[in-house]
Design a protein around this motif. Sequence first.
Motif, PDB file in Angstrom:
ATOM      1  N   GLN A 159      52.587  41.836  49.564  1.00  0.00           N
ATOM      2  CA  GLN A 159      53.589  42.702  50.189  1.00  0.00           C
ATOM      3  C   GLN A 159      54.530  43.324  49.169  1.00  0.00           C
ATOM      4  N   ASP A 167      49.362  45.194  49.970  1.00  0.00           N
ATOM      5  CA  ASP A 167      48.869  45.422  51.329  1.00  0.00           C
ATOM      6  C   ASP A 167      49.700  46.556  51.945  1.00  0.00           C
ATOM      7  N   SER A 169      49.079  47.831  55.092  1.00  0.00           N
ATOM      8  CA  SER A 169      48.863  47.925  56.543  1.00  0.00           C
ATOM      9  C   SER A 169      50.176  48.059  57.309  1.00  0.00           C
ATOM     10  N   ASN A 170      51.238  47.413  56.803  1.00  0.00           N
ATOM     11  CA  ASN A 170      52.509  47.486  57.531  1.00  0.00           C
ATOM     12  C   ASN A 170      53.278  48.779  57.256  1.00  0.00           C
ATOM     13  N   VAL A 172      51.682  51.745  57.615  1.00  0.00           N
ATOM     14  CA  VAL A 172      50.943  52.791  58.347  1.00  0.00           C
ATOM     15  C   VAL A 172      51.105  52.591  59.855  1.00  0.00           C
ATOM     16  N   ASN A 173      51.461  53.667  60.549  1.00  0.00           N
ATOM     17  CA  ASN A 173      51.595  53.637  62.006  1.00  0.00           C
ATOM     18  C   ASN A 173      50.405  54.352  62.658  1.00  0.00           C
ATOM     19  N   PHE A 252      41.077  51.775  53.337  1.00  0.00           N
ATOM     20  CA  PHE A 252      41.931  51.288  54.418  1.00  0.00           C
ATOM     21  C   PHE A 252      41.348  51.699  55.761  1.00  0.00           C
ATOM     22  N   GLU A 253      41.307  50.711  56.651  1.00  0.00           N
ATOM     23  CA  GLU A 253      40.856  51.004  58.010  1.00  0.00           C
ATOM     24  C   GLU A 253      41.930  50.492  58.958  1.00  0.00           C
ATOM     25  N   TYR A 254      42.502  51.391  59.709  1.00  0.00           N
ATOM     26  CA  TYR A 254      43.604  50.984  60.581  1.00  0.00           C
ATOM     27  C   TYR A 254      43.062  50.150  61.739  1.00  0.00           C
ATOM     28  N   SER A 255      43.651  48.950  61.896  1.00  0.00           N
ATOM     29  CA  SER A 255      43.229  48.056  62.970  1.00  0.00           C
ATOM     30  C   SER A 255      44.459  47.340  63.523  1.00  0.00           C
ATOM     31  N   GLN A 259      46.191  43.834  62.130  1.00  0.00           N
ATOM     32  CA  GLN A 259      47.602  43.846  61.740  1.00  0.00           C
ATOM     33  C   GLN A 259      48.384  42.782  62.519  1.00  0.00           C
ATOM     34  N   ARG A 262      47.442  39.349  61.177  1.00  0.00           N
ATOM     35  CA  ARG A 262      48.143  39.044  59.910  1.00  0.00           C
ATOM     36  C   ARG A 262      49.602  38.674  60.172  1.00  0.00           C
TER      37      ARG A 262
END
Length: 376
Positions: A159, A167, A169-170, A172-173, A252-255, A259, A262
């Motif tokens: 993070q 990472d 992922s947090n 991206v919306n 990156f694959e938005y899921s 998320q 995690r």
Amino acid sequence: MAATTRYWIVSLPVHTSASATWNRLRESISKNSFDTPLYRFTTPDLRVGTLDSLLALSDDLVKSNAFIEGVTHKIRRQIEELEKASGVEVGALTVDGVPIDSYLTRFIWDEGKYPTMSPLREIVDSIHVQVAKIEDDMKVRVAEYSNIRSQLNAINRKQSGSLAVRDISNLVNPEDIVASEHLVTLLAVVPKYSQKDWLSSYETLTTFVVPRSTKKLHEDNEYALYTVTLFRKVADNFRNNAREKGFQIREFEYSPEAQESRKQELEKLMQDQGSKRSSLLQWCYASYGEVFSSWMHFCAVRVFAESILRYGLPPSFLAVVLAPLVKSEKKVRGILEELCGNVNSSYWKSEDDIGLAGISGEAEVYPYVSFTINLV
């Protein structure tokens, strides 16, 4: 005034009676070193056994003492580390609610736990086994706690690294991502100094890039994170051309499910860490008291055994605890030596005068039994 952390346990030969020796010592300390705390150290009437058994035991006393003392310090350091991590001052170290310095200076033998009729070797071995078991238990508990901390640290590193490695992922919306049969959104990591270059060139890195589709999502000290939307069929070509210009396309694959998973994993680890920390801390405080109590019983056996070997039979000695200031140590040593007189066990008046240093375990040899207790 700072708490005393260094004590001497000393035994002196008794010429007439223990009370007379005690009174002489108190008077001499009061007159010549009044700032030195002095206490009786009450040792029970233990089984002497044979001289051979005492000699064999004496070989192990110093090593066993070092081991037991070492375990107390390990537990204390673990307590300090745990309390420091949560910004709390270390609580009072106690034995069943009694502060450890008071437990030492007002020591009372626990007959129920260590029957005085047991052979000295049996008592020493019992203490050693008990302390070793606590040390093993501590290793397991600390390893479990450290494992959770390591997992959390690994997540935190992900993070907190740069955008090139962390990472994302947090960051991206759902509304930032376009994912259809023909269109895809890529995430580009752009050096901060190259942002103008990115904005002016991303549409021409390949064909079929959606105009004005880039959007900055985040920026750190080194990089900025941008989206770009294009046709799927040219995605690989875009990646290659972007790399040549110094732009990194993050895989990156938005899921939302991943998320959320995690997030739940992080929350559980944090709860587990708090629970393990609290449990370990509670165990450490209780176990410190248990080991410290065992250590003081061991010291009682040690001072008894060494006094027999030093002064002979029948047992006739006065055991005391002193806490001299560093500046007063030499003066107190002189007082103790004077009170000791010339009484020494005939067992130790051999031609090579061995044993005195070996038994005491001290760097210097004194004409009386003496060893040091370091609480920290």
